[in-house]
Design a protein around this motif. Sequence first.
Motif, PDB file in Angstrom:
ATOM      1  N   ASN A 138      47.783  30.608  39.760  1.00  0.00           N
ATOM      2  CA  ASN A 138      47.055  30.083  38.606  1.00  0.00           C
ATOM      3  C   ASN A 138      45.614  30.581  38.596  1.00  0.00           C
ATOM      4  O   ASN A 138      45.095  30.958  37.541  1.00  0.00           O
ATOM      5  N   ARG A 139      44.965  30.619  39.742  1.00  0.00           N
ATOM      6  CA  ARG A 139      43.578  31.086  39.801  1.00  0.00           C
ATOM      7  C   ARG A 139      43.472  32.571  39.465  1.00  0.00           C
ATOM      8  O   ARG A 139      42.490  33.018  38.880  1.00  0.00           O
ATOM      9  N   PHE A 140      44.476  33.332  39.856  1.00  0.00           N
ATOM     10  CA  PHE A 140      44.484  34.757  39.552  1.00  0.00           C
ATOM     11  C   PHE A 140      44.816  35.024  38.087  1.00  0.00           C
ATOM     12  O   PHE A 140      44.707  36.155  37.628  1.00  0.00           O
ATOM     13  N   GLY A 141      45.240  33.976  37.369  1.00  0.00           N
ATOM     14  CA  GLY A 141      45.603  34.145  35.969  1.00  0.00           C
ATOM     15  C   GLY A 141      47.000  34.705  35.765  1.00  0.00           C
ATOM     16  O   GLY A 141      47.352  35.119  34.659  1.00  0.00           O
ATOM     17  N   TRP A 142      47.803  34.703  36.808  1.00  0.00           N
ATOM     18  CA  TRP A 142      49.173  35.207  36.687  1.00  0.00           C
ATOM     19  C   TRP A 142      50.045  34.240  35.900  1.00  0.00           C
ATOM     20  O   TRP A 142      50.943  34.649  35.174  1.00  0.00           O
ATOM     21  N   VAL A 143      49.774  32.946  36.063  1.00  0.00           N
ATOM     22  CA  VAL A 143      50.534  31.910  35.365  1.00  0.00           C
ATOM     23  C   VAL A 143      49.579  30.813  34.923  1.00  0.00           C
ATOM     24  O   VAL A 143      48.442  30.732  35.406  1.00  0.00           O
ATOM     25  N   LYS A 144      50.056  29.959  34.037  1.00  0.00           N
ATOM     26  CA  LYS A 144      49.298  28.781  33.616  1.00  0.00           C
ATOM     27  C   LYS A 144      50.187  27.546  33.713  1.00  0.00           C
ATOM     28  O   LYS A 144      50.143  26.664  32.860  1.00  0.00           O
ATOM     29  N   CYS A 189      35.007  36.524  49.354  1.00  0.00           N
ATOM     30  CA  CYS A 189      36.382  36.907  49.047  1.00  0.00           C
ATOM     31  C   CYS A 189      36.460  38.382  48.665  1.00  0.00           C
ATOM     32  O   CYS A 189      35.730  38.845  47.785  1.00  0.00           O
ATOM     33  N   PHE A 190      37.354  39.111  49.289  1.00  0.00           N
ATOM     34  CA  PHE A 190      37.503  40.539  48.999  1.00  0.00           C
ATOM     35  C   PHE A 190      38.164  40.791  47.640  1.00  0.00           C
ATOM     36  O   PHE A 190      38.246  41.912  47.186  1.00  0.00           O
ATOM     37  N   LEU A 191      38.609  39.719  46.992  1.00  0.00           N
ATOM     38  CA  LEU A 191      39.206  39.840  45.661  1.00  0.00           C
ATOM     39  C   LEU A 191      38.268  39.350  44.563  1.00  0.00           C
ATOM     40  O   LEU A 191      38.656  39.277  43.403  1.00  0.00           O
ATOM     41  N   ALA A 192      37.040  39.016  44.931  1.00  0.00           N
ATOM     42  CA  ALA A 192      36.099  38.383  44.002  1.00  0.00           C
ATOM     43  C   ALA A 192      35.896  39.181  42.718  1.00  0.00           C
ATOM     44  O   ALA A 192      35.823  38.606  41.624  1.00  0.00           O
ATOM     45  N   THR A 193      35.804  40.496  42.816  1.00  0.00           N
ATOM     46  CA  THR A 193      35.527  41.308  41.632  1.00  0.00           C
ATOM     47  C   THR A 193      36.745  41.451  40.726  1.00  0.00           C
ATOM     48  O   THR A 193      36.611  41.862  39.580  1.00  0.00           O
ATOM     49  N   ARG A 194      37.908  41.086  41.235  1.00  0.00           N
ATOM     50  CA  ARG A 194      39.146  41.228  40.457  1.00  0.00           C
ATOM     51  C   ARG A 194      39.732  39.891  40.021  1.00  0.00           C
ATOM     52  O   ARG A 194      40.639  39.856  39.206  1.00  0.00           O
ATOM     53  N   CYS A 195      39.207  38.825  40.579  1.00  0.00           N
ATOM     54  CA  CYS A 195      39.785  37.507  40.322  1.00  0.00           C
ATOM     55  C   CYS A 195      39.074  36.815  39.162  1.00  0.00           C
ATOM     56  O   CYS A 195      37.850  36.673  39.166  1.00  0.00           O
ATOM     57  N   PRO A 196      39.812  36.359  38.158  1.00  0.00           N
ATOM     58  CA  PRO A 196      39.199  35.668  37.020  1.00  0.00           C
ATOM     59  C   PRO A 196      38.820  34.219  37.344  1.00  0.00           C
ATOM     60  O   PRO A 196      38.164  33.559  36.544  1.00  0.00           O
ATOM     61  N   ARG A 197      39.251  33.732  38.501  1.00  0.00           N
ATOM     62  CA  ARG A 197      38.907  32.380  38.960  1.00  0.00           C
ATOM     63  C   ARG A 197      39.282  31.316  37.946  1.00  0.00           C
ATOM     64  O   ARG A 197      38.507  30.410  37.648  1.00  0.00           O
ATOM     65  N   LYS A 198      40.465  31.420  37.425  1.00  0.00           N
ATOM     66  CA  LYS A 198      40.940  30.444  36.448  1.00  0.00           C
ATOM     67  C   LYS A 198      40.951  29.036  37.057  1.00  0.00           C
ATOM     68  O   LYS A 198      41.443  28.835  38.152  1.00  0.00           O
ATOM     69  N   GLY A 199      40.397  28.106  36.342  1.00  0.00           N
ATOM     70  CA  GLY A 199      40.383  26.709  36.811  1.00  0.00           C
ATOM     71  C   GLY A 199      39.215  26.379  37.717  1.00  0.00           C
ATOM     72  O   GLY A 199      39.055  25.241  38.129  1.00  0.00           O
ATOM     73  N   LEU A 200      38.391  27.395  38.026  1.00  0.00           N
ATOM     74  CA  LEU A 200      37.215  27.154  38.872  1.00  0.00           C
ATOM     75  C   LEU A 200      35.944  27.235  38.038  1.00  0.00           C
ATOM     76  O   LEU A 200      35.864  28.023  37.109  1.00  0.00           O
ATOM     77  N   ARG A 201      34.971  26.448  38.394  1.00  0.00           N
ATOM     78  CA  ARG A 201      33.700  26.474  37.659  1.00  0.00           C
ATOM     79  C   ARG A 201      32.858  27.647  38.137  1.00  0.00           C
ATOM     80  O   ARG A 201      32.892  28.012  39.295  1.00  0.00           O
TER      81      ARG A 201
END
Length: 201
Positions: A138-144, A189-201
Motif C-alpha cells: 500500500n505504501r508503495f502504491g501497488w494496491v489500495k 531508506c534506499f527506496l526513498a526516491t522511488r517510494c510515493p509513501r502512500k498513507g504517510l504524512r
Amino acid sequence: MNLLKKNYPDAHCALNFNNPFQLMIATILSAQCTDERVNIVTKDLFKNYKKPSDLADEDVEVIETAIRSTGFYKNKAKNIKANCQILKDKYNNQIPQTLDELVALPGIGRKTANVVLGNAFGIATGVVVDTHVTRLANRFGWVKIQDAVKIEQKLNTMFDQSEWIMLSHYLISHGRAICKARSPDCENCFLATRCPRKGLR
C-alpha cells in the motif's frame, strides 16, 4: 525488486523448520504471534512430535499446553490435531503439494499454503501476504486495499512467478528493518526516491 534483493541478500523464512511438516505447524502457530516466539515453542514441540500422526494421537489439552504462549492456543490446538489426523489417515503422514489440498486442511489458509509450498517445496503458487507485505504494497502504491487475497492476486500479476517466493521475504525484511508500521525510517531508506509513501504524512 532488484534493490530489495541487493539490500537483503540473506532474506529467508524466519520460521525454523527441517521439513514440510514442521513448517506447516510453525506457520499455523505464527498467526497473531511473532516468529521469535513460535521458534521458541517449536524447538521443544518438534522434539516430541516428529510426524503428523504424533500430534493426531495426542490429547488436544496436551497440545494446548505445549503451544499456549503463541496465543489463541485452543483454536490452534484443535486445528492442528484435526489437520494431522487427516494427514495421518489420508496422506500417509505426508504434506500434500497442491494449494487446493492444503487449504482444505483445518487451520490452513492461502497464506499458510503459499508459505509451505514455496519454502518447503520450492513451488510458487502465490506471493505470501502478511502484515508487512500488506503495509508495504500500500505504501508503495501497488494496491489500495487491505484484503490479503486481493493483494496476492495483484502482486501475482505484477511480478514473474519465479519471483513470488522471494518477493515476500524481501518485503518482510524491509518492513522489519526500515518500513516499520509506526515509525518508518524514510530518511535512511534506499527506496526513498522511488517510494510515493502512500498513507504517510
